[in-house]
Design a protein around this motif. Sequence first.
Motif, PDB file in Angstrom:
ATOM      1  N   THR A  58     -25.574 -19.694 -28.176  1.00 56.49           N
ATOM      2  CA  THR A  58     -25.263 -21.077 -28.954  1.00 56.49           C
ATOM      3  C   THR A  58     -24.303 -21.542 -28.384  1.00 56.49           C
ATOM      4  OG1 THR A  58     -24.002 -19.484 -30.456  1.00 56.49           O
ATOM      5  CG2 THR A  58     -26.363 -19.384 -31.292  1.00 56.49           C
ATOM      6  N   LEU A  59     -23.880 -22.075 -28.692  1.00 56.19           N
ATOM      7  CA  LEU A  59     -23.216 -23.764 -27.587  1.00 56.19           C
ATOM      8  C   LEU A  59     -21.576 -22.788 -27.814  1.00 56.19           C
ATOM      9  CD1 LEU A  59     -22.273 -26.405 -27.120  1.00 56.19           C
ATOM     10  CD2 LEU A  59     -21.850 -26.879 -29.775  1.00 56.19           C
ATOM     11  N   GLY A  60     -21.657 -22.348 -29.926  1.00 59.55           N
ATOM     12  CA  GLY A  60     -19.995 -21.804 -29.682  1.00 59.55           C
ATOM     13  C   GLY A  60     -19.377 -19.996 -29.221  1.00 59.55           C
ATOM     14  N   ASP A  61     -20.926 -19.882 -29.320  1.00 55.57           N
ATOM     15  CA  ASP A  61     -20.561 -18.563 -28.986  1.00 55.57           C
ATOM     16  C   ASP A  61     -20.306 -18.628 -26.886  1.00 55.57           C
ATOM     17  OD1 ASP A  61     -20.547 -17.138 -31.322  1.00 55.57           O
ATOM     18  OD2 ASP A  61     -22.278 -16.653 -30.773  1.00 55.57           O
ATOM     19  N   GLY A  62     -21.244 -19.267 -26.398  1.00 55.52           N
ATOM     20  CA  GLY A  62     -20.672 -19.349 -25.257  1.00 55.52           C
ATOM     21  C   GLY A  62     -18.901 -19.696 -24.595  1.00 55.52           C
ATOM     22  N   MET A  63     -18.937 -17.983 -23.861  1.00 58.70           N
ATOM     23  CA  MET A  63     -17.832 -17.993 -23.318  1.00 58.70           C
ATOM     24  C   MET A  63     -17.058 -19.175 -22.581  1.00 58.70           C
ATOM     25  SD  MET A  63     -16.753 -15.367 -24.169  1.00 58.70           S
ATOM     26  CE  MET A  63     -15.077 -15.087 -23.660  1.00 58.70           C
ATOM     27  N   SER A  64     -16.218 -19.313 -22.019  1.00 60.26           N
ATOM     28  CA  SER A  64     -15.203 -20.662 -22.047  1.00 60.26           C
ATOM     29  C   SER A  64     -14.143 -20.242 -21.134  1.00 60.26           C
ATOM     30  CB  SER A  64     -15.675 -21.724 -22.948  1.00 60.26           C
ATOM     31  OG  SER A  64     -16.647 -22.220 -23.251  1.00 60.26           O
ATOM     32  N   ILE A  65     -13.740 -21.863 -20.422  1.00 51.78           N
ATOM     33  CA  ILE A  65     -12.177 -21.894 -19.911  1.00 51.78           C
ATOM     34  C   ILE A  65     -11.460 -23.040 -20.707  1.00 51.78           C
ATOM     35  CG2 ILE A  65     -13.109 -22.479 -17.317  1.00 51.78           C
ATOM     36  CD1 ILE A  65     -11.139 -20.565 -16.535  1.00 51.78           C
ATOM     37  N   CYS A  66     -10.513 -22.433 -20.432  1.00 53.74           N
ATOM     38  CA  CYS A  66      -9.410 -24.266 -20.534  1.00 53.74           C
ATOM     39  C   CYS A  66      -9.102 -24.685 -19.152  1.00 53.74           C
ATOM     40  CB  CYS A  66      -7.895 -24.033 -21.141  1.00 53.74           C
ATOM     41  SG  CYS A  66      -8.066 -23.690 -22.705  1.00 53.74           S
ATOM     42  N   LEU A  67      -9.920 -25.767 -19.221  1.00 57.94           N
ATOM     43  CA  LEU A  67      -9.817 -26.046 -17.071  1.00 57.94           C
ATOM     44  C   LEU A  67      -9.706 -27.259 -17.282  1.00 57.94           C
ATOM     45  CD1 LEU A  67     -11.435 -25.352 -14.849  1.00 57.94           C
ATOM     46  CD2 LEU A  67     -13.004 -25.970 -14.916  1.00 57.94           C
ATOM     47  N   GLU A  68      -8.693 -28.437 -16.726  1.00 63.65           N
ATOM     48  CA  GLU A  68      -8.103 -29.294 -16.474  1.00 63.65           C
ATOM     49  C   GLU A  68      -9.122 -30.398 -16.334  1.00 63.65           C
ATOM     50  OE1 GLU A  68      -6.450 -33.069 -13.808  1.00 63.65           O
ATOM     51  OE2 GLU A  68      -7.082 -31.392 -13.005  1.00 63.65           O
ATOM     52  N   LYS A  69      -9.203 -31.564 -17.191  1.00 60.96           N
ATOM     53  CA  LYS A  69     -10.363 -32.744 -16.953  1.00 60.96           C
ATOM     54  C   LYS A  69     -10.598 -33.185 -15.598  1.00 60.96           C
ATOM     55  CE  LYS A  69      -8.573 -36.571 -18.299  1.00 60.96           C
ATOM     56  NZ  LYS A  69      -7.888 -38.119 -18.407  1.00 60.96           N
ATOM     57  N   ASP A  70      -9.565 -33.173 -14.752  1.00 62.21           N
ATOM     58  CA  ASP A  70     -10.626 -33.821 -13.920  1.00 62.21           C
ATOM     59  C   ASP A  70     -11.030 -32.903 -12.604  1.00 62.21           C
ATOM     60  OD1 ASP A  70      -8.966 -36.491 -13.859  1.00 62.21           O
ATOM     61  OD2 ASP A  70      -7.569 -36.256 -12.310  1.00 62.21           O
ATOM     62  N   SER A  71     -10.125 -31.995 -12.642  1.00 62.49           N
ATOM     63  CA  SER A  71     -11.337 -29.894 -11.707  1.00 62.49           C
ATOM     64  C   SER A  71     -12.032 -29.919 -12.780  1.00 62.49           C
ATOM     65  CB  SER A  71     -10.158 -28.731 -12.229  1.00 62.49           C
ATOM     66  OG  SER A  71      -8.781 -29.156 -11.359  1.00 62.49           O
ATOM     67  N   HIS A  72     -12.819 -30.451 -13.792  1.00 61.63           N
ATOM     68  CA  HIS A  72     -13.367 -29.858 -15.421  1.00 61.63           C
ATOM     69  C   HIS A  72     -14.761 -30.872 -14.784  1.00 61.63           C
ATOM     70  CE1 HIS A  72     -15.490 -30.684 -19.226  1.00 61.63           C
ATOM     71  NE2 HIS A  72     -15.936 -29.341 -18.547  1.00 61.63           N
ATOM     72  N   ARG A  73     -14.286 -32.349 -14.312  1.00 59.92           N
ATOM     73  CA  ARG A  73     -15.479 -33.800 -13.552  1.00 59.92           C
ATOM     74  C   ARG A  73     -16.060 -32.812 -12.442  1.00 59.92           C
ATOM     75  NH1 ARG A  73     -12.228 -37.555 -12.865  1.00 59.92           N
ATOM     76  NH2 ARG A  73     -12.014 -36.769 -10.889  1.00 59.92           N
ATOM     77  N   ASP A  74     -15.132 -32.908 -11.621  1.00 57.76           N
ATOM     78  CA  ASP A  74     -15.462 -32.150 -10.051  1.00 57.76           C
ATOM     79  C   ASP A  74     -16.220 -30.654 -10.128  1.00 57.76           C
ATOM     80  OD1 ASP A  74     -13.705 -34.033  -9.318  1.00 57.76           O
ATOM     81  OD2 ASP A  74     -12.060 -33.203  -8.601  1.00 57.76           O
ATOM     82  N   LEU A  75     -16.489 -30.316 -11.559  1.00 59.47           N
ATOM     83  CA  LEU A  75     -17.113 -29.116 -10.926  1.00 59.47           C
ATOM     84  C   LEU A  75     -18.356 -29.296 -11.348  1.00 59.47           C
ATOM     85  CD1 LEU A  75     -17.130 -25.912 -11.575  1.00 59.47           C
ATOM     86  CD2 LEU A  75     -16.806 -26.067 -14.007  1.00 59.47           C
ATOM     87  N   HIS A  76     -18.372 -30.534 -12.841  1.00 61.04           N
ATOM     88  CA  HIS A  76     -19.602 -30.714 -13.463  1.00 61.04           C
ATOM     89  C   HIS A  76     -20.595 -31.732 -12.094  1.00 61.04           C
ATOM     90  CE1 HIS A  76     -20.359 -29.654 -17.294  1.00 61.04           C
ATOM     91  NE2 HIS A  76     -19.411 -29.635 -17.208  1.00 61.04           N
ATOM     92  N   ASP A  77     -19.760 -32.370 -11.058  1.00 59.57           N
ATOM     93  CA  ASP A  77     -20.375 -33.056  -9.957  1.00 59.57           C
ATOM     94  C   ASP A  77     -20.704 -32.318  -8.958  1.00 59.57           C
ATOM     95  OD1 ASP A  77     -19.829 -35.140 -11.244  1.00 59.57           O
ATOM     96  OD2 ASP A  77     -17.844 -35.771  -9.893  1.00 59.57           O
ATOM     97  N   ALA A  78     -19.663 -30.581  -8.872  1.00 59.99           N
ATOM     98  CA  ALA A  78     -20.345 -29.649  -8.281  1.00 59.99           C
ATOM     99  C   ALA A  78     -21.718 -29.120  -8.092  1.00 59.99           C
ATOM    100  CB  ALA A  78     -19.041 -28.609  -6.936  1.00 59.99           C
TER     101      ALA A  78
END
Length: 161
Positions: A58-78
Amino acid sequence: MRVVAVGNNKNGDDDPCNFHKHNDKKCPEGYPSHHIIQDMFFRIGGRSSLLRPNGAPTLGDGMSICLEKDSHRDLHDAIDARLEKLGPTANLFDLADISADELKKILNAKGLNCDDEIDAVRDKFKNDLGSKGRELLGRSANKLGRSAEDALRGSWGLPPK
């Protein structure tokens, strides 16, 4: 220079590679909780949709990382750029690989190696999905086209919308 990822404050853990469930996040300001395997890849509908393949978290059970905001945006773009090349017929295993590979690149570029931990999340995801990972069609970037949604519904045994 900002650090690309940090630990989950809720757990009192400063190791960014010790991933957390998305609902257990307490990332510091400027470090959004980022799903290791993009949640948008395995649902029909919005973030809270319950229409998911068997084995997908589920959305809440998905494993996650605390990722810096700009890197987060760059990751989604890539990730989006690679998905655009694959088109709407990519299967969920392809999408999991892209998500994991691009996250590793972002982290490695900043000197952080969580490759083994990312691979473990990806491999568990693929194992949990089983054969459904090859049958299902995925999204092209952030848009879920009508034909992809119908294919997803069909592979799950749901009627077309």
